[in-house]
Design an enzyme around this catalytic site. Structure first.
Site, PDB file in Angstrom:
ATOM      1  N   GLN A  51       0.848  -1.193   0.000  1.00 35.09           N
ATOM      2  CA  GLN A  51       0.000   0.000   0.000  1.00 35.09           C
ATOM      3  C   GLN A  51       0.882   1.242   0.000  1.00 35.09           C
ATOM      4  OE1 GLN A  51      -3.561  -0.391   2.805  1.00 35.09           O
ATOM      5  NE2 GLN A  51      -2.063  -1.734   3.713  1.00 35.09           N
ATOM      6  N   HIS A  98      -1.236   1.627  -4.441  1.00 37.87           N
ATOM      7  CA  HIS A  98      -1.546   3.050  -4.320  1.00 37.87           C
ATOM      8  C   HIS A  98      -0.558   3.950  -5.064  1.00 37.87           C
ATOM      9  CE1 HIS A  98      -3.880   1.935  -0.408  1.00 37.87           C
ATOM     10  NE2 HIS A  98      -4.545   1.656  -1.505  1.00 37.87           N
TER      11      HIS A  98
HETATM   12  P1  NAD Z   1      -1.983   2.526   8.787  1.00 39.19           P
HETATM   13  O1  NAD Z   1      -1.349   3.809   9.151  1.00 39.19           O
HETATM   14  O2  NAD Z   1      -3.456   2.431   8.755  1.00 39.19           O
HETATM   15  O3  NAD Z   1      -1.492   1.358   9.762  1.00 39.19           O
HETATM   16  C1  NAD Z   1      -0.148   1.104   9.987  1.00 39.19           C
HETATM   17  C2  NAD Z   1      -0.067  -0.057  10.993  1.00 39.19           C
HETATM   18  O4  NAD Z   1       1.306  -0.349  11.191  1.00 39.19           O
HETATM   19  C3  NAD Z   1      -0.669   0.288  12.365  1.00 39.19           C
HETATM   20  O5  NAD Z   1      -1.604  -0.716  12.711  1.00 39.19           O
HETATM   21  C4  NAD Z   1       0.546   0.279  13.315  1.00 39.19           C
HETATM   22  O6  NAD Z   1       0.263  -0.291  14.572  1.00 39.19           O
HETATM   23  C5  NAD Z   1       1.543  -0.578  12.578  1.00 39.19           C
HETATM   24  N1  NAD Z   1       2.939  -0.228  12.789  1.00 39.19           N
HETATM   25  C6  NAD Z   1       3.492   1.015  12.878  1.00 39.19           C
HETATM   26  N2  NAD Z   1       4.838   0.913  13.005  1.00 39.19           N
HETATM   27  C7  NAD Z   1       5.127  -0.425  12.999  1.00 39.19           C
HETATM   28  C8  NAD Z   1       6.344  -1.158  13.096  1.00 39.19           C
HETATM   29  N3  NAD Z   1       7.535  -0.566  13.240  1.00 39.19           N
HETATM   30  N4  NAD Z   1       6.271  -2.518  13.037  1.00 39.19           N
HETATM   31  C9  NAD Z   1       5.066  -3.161  12.931  1.00 39.19           C
HETATM   32  N5  NAD Z   1       3.885  -2.501  12.845  1.00 39.19           N
HETATM   33  C10 NAD Z   1       3.933  -1.150  12.861  1.00 39.19           C
HETATM   34  O7  NAD Z   1      -1.321   2.115   7.419  1.00 39.19           O
HETATM   35  P2  NAD Z   1      -1.884   1.287   6.206  1.00 39.19           P
HETATM   36  O8  NAD Z   1      -2.627   0.095   6.684  1.00 39.19           O
HETATM   37  O9  NAD Z   1      -0.763   1.120   5.276  1.00 39.19           O
HETATM   38  O10 NAD Z   1      -2.948   2.285   5.528  1.00 39.19           O
HETATM   39  C11 NAD Z   1      -2.742   3.651   5.384  1.00 39.19           C
HETATM   40  C12 NAD Z   1      -2.665   4.158   3.952  1.00 39.19           C
HETATM   41  O11 NAD Z   1      -1.706   5.186   3.940  1.00 39.19           O
HETATM   42  C13 NAD Z   1      -2.201   3.206   2.938  1.00 39.19           C
HETATM   43  O12 NAD Z   1      -3.154   3.228   1.960  1.00 39.19           O
HETATM   44  C14 NAD Z   1      -0.883   3.748   2.383  1.00 39.19           C
HETATM   45  O13 NAD Z   1      -1.004   3.887   0.978  1.00 39.19           O
HETATM   46  C15 NAD Z   1      -0.758   5.121   2.895  1.00 39.19           C
HETATM   47  N6  NAD Z   1       0.548   5.509   3.483  1.00 39.19           N
HETATM   48  C16 NAD Z   1       1.718   5.146   2.897  1.00 39.19           C
HETATM   49  C17 NAD Z   1       2.922   5.520   3.489  1.00 39.19           C
HETATM   50  C18 NAD Z   1       4.213   5.092   2.820  1.00 39.19           C
HETATM   51  O14 NAD Z   1       4.269   4.976   1.606  1.00 39.19           O
HETATM   52  N7  NAD Z   1       5.260   4.825   3.614  1.00 39.19           N
HETATM   53  C19 NAD Z   1       2.940   6.255   4.662  1.00 39.19           C
HETATM   54  C20 NAD Z   1       1.723   6.631   5.235  1.00 39.19           C
HETATM   55  C21 NAD Z   1       0.518   6.228   4.640  1.00 39.19           C
END
Ligand code: NAD
Length: 266
Positions: free
Chosen positions: A111, A131
């Site tokens: 994602q 995404h």
């Molecule tokens: P989310 O923010 O909904 O959930 C992230 C999950 O990861 C949480 O449940 C949290 O507890 C867990 N988490 C955080 N740090 C962690 C770690 N070090 N180890 C294990 N677990 C950990 O994210 P999502 O489910 O990806 O959905 C959010 C949307 O936001 C997605 O559609 C994505 O496209 C987008 N997004 C992408 C980025 C990126 O590209 N890095 C960053 C932010 C959001």
């Protein structure tokens, strides 16, 4: 639980997952924002995450198309490099690339838009980005693509709403915004791989953003085993054969080591 007990428990879970991977024919890894928090990119829902600082209602596709003020805000936020600027892959990304080298990765379905799986060494053709990817911007008029870094420089230089250099159409970061359709081919391929795998690993996703979150459902419905590595609860926790509440970096490096030891005997 005491720290040693915690560590022992994690070790036994890591060993179980390594065993499941070695015995599986097709392993699909599904990642969310949580895999990249250890690279310094905030996720959306954890404390301090993006939605504590920005209003999601303002960052929809419809707002971007219809409201110049919203477009300017998008570019100010995204163009500032504050989200991904300077981020490097972390041990979890490298561990997945290691599984690929060991012949144990069918594909990554992500994602994330941060390009960190590819930078850690997973081949492009094995990464399905549901995404999109922040490396690019696309012209909504003629479809021409421009590197994000170039457009972001233009924004930093004062262009509030960058336009296509050829047709003057509206430029948009090549990522799927809220309210926007997912790229059809990528979604179809990712769904197919999910249905055909026999082991599905979720790493760092809250599994609440649909339709991306349907992938583990497709996999489990088709009979695959499920492993979840996530710091907080997900709606599929009870269906997991192994549920690991630990940081992705530590858990995944240990898992990759366990797989390598079993395959190479080191
Ligand atoms: P989310 O923010 O909904 O959930 C992230 C999950 O990861 C949480 O449940 C949290 O507890 C867990 N988490 C955080 N740090 C962690 C770690 N070090 N180890 C294990 N677990 C950990 O994210 P999502 O489910 O990806 O959905 C959010 C949307 O936001 C997605 O559609 C994505 O496209 C987008 N997004 C992408 C980025 C990126 O590209 N890095 C960053 C932010 C959001």
């Amino acid at each position: 639980m005491k720290t040693e007990d915690n560590n022992e428990y994690l070790e036994s879970q890591v060993e179980q997952v390594a065993e499941l991977i070695v015995n599986a024919r097709r392993v699909v890894v599904f990642t969310g924002a949580g895999i990249s928090t250890e690279s310094g990119i905030p996720d959306f829902r954890s404390p301090g995450g993006i939605w504590e600082r920005f209003d999601p209602e303002e960052f929809t596709y419809q707002q971007f198309l219809s409201n110049p003020e919203s477009r300017k805000k998008h570019w100010r936020l995204l163009g500032s490099g504050r989200l991904h600027g300077g981020a490097e892959p972390n041990p979890a990304h490298y561990a997945i690339a290691e599984l690929e080298k060991l012949g144990k990765l069918d594909c990554v379905i992500t994602q994330n838009v941060d390009n960190l799986h590819q930078r850690a060494g997973v081949p492009e053709n094995k990464v399905f980005e549901l995404h999109g990817n922040m490396q690019w911007t696309v012209c909504l008029g003629c479809g021409r693509r421009y590197p994000f870094a170039d457009v972001s420089d233009r924004v930093a230089g004062g262009e509030q709403e960058p336009a296509c250099e050829v047709c003057r159409g509206m430029l948009k970061p090549d990522v799927v915004m809220f309210g926007e359709q997912l790229p059809e081919r990528v979604f179809r391929e990712a769904s197919r791989h999910s249905r055909q795998c026999d082991l599905f690993l979720v790493i760092g996703s809250s599994l609440v953003v649909t339709p991306a979150a349907y992938m583990p459902v497709y996999a489990v419905d088709a009979g695959a085993g499920l492993v979840i590595i996530n710091l907080s609860e997900t709606p599929m926790d009870r269906q997991a054969a192994v549920l690991i509440r630990a940081k992705a970096g530590e858990a995944m490096s240990r898992i990759a080591r366990g797989v390598s030891k079993r395959i190479n005997g080191e």
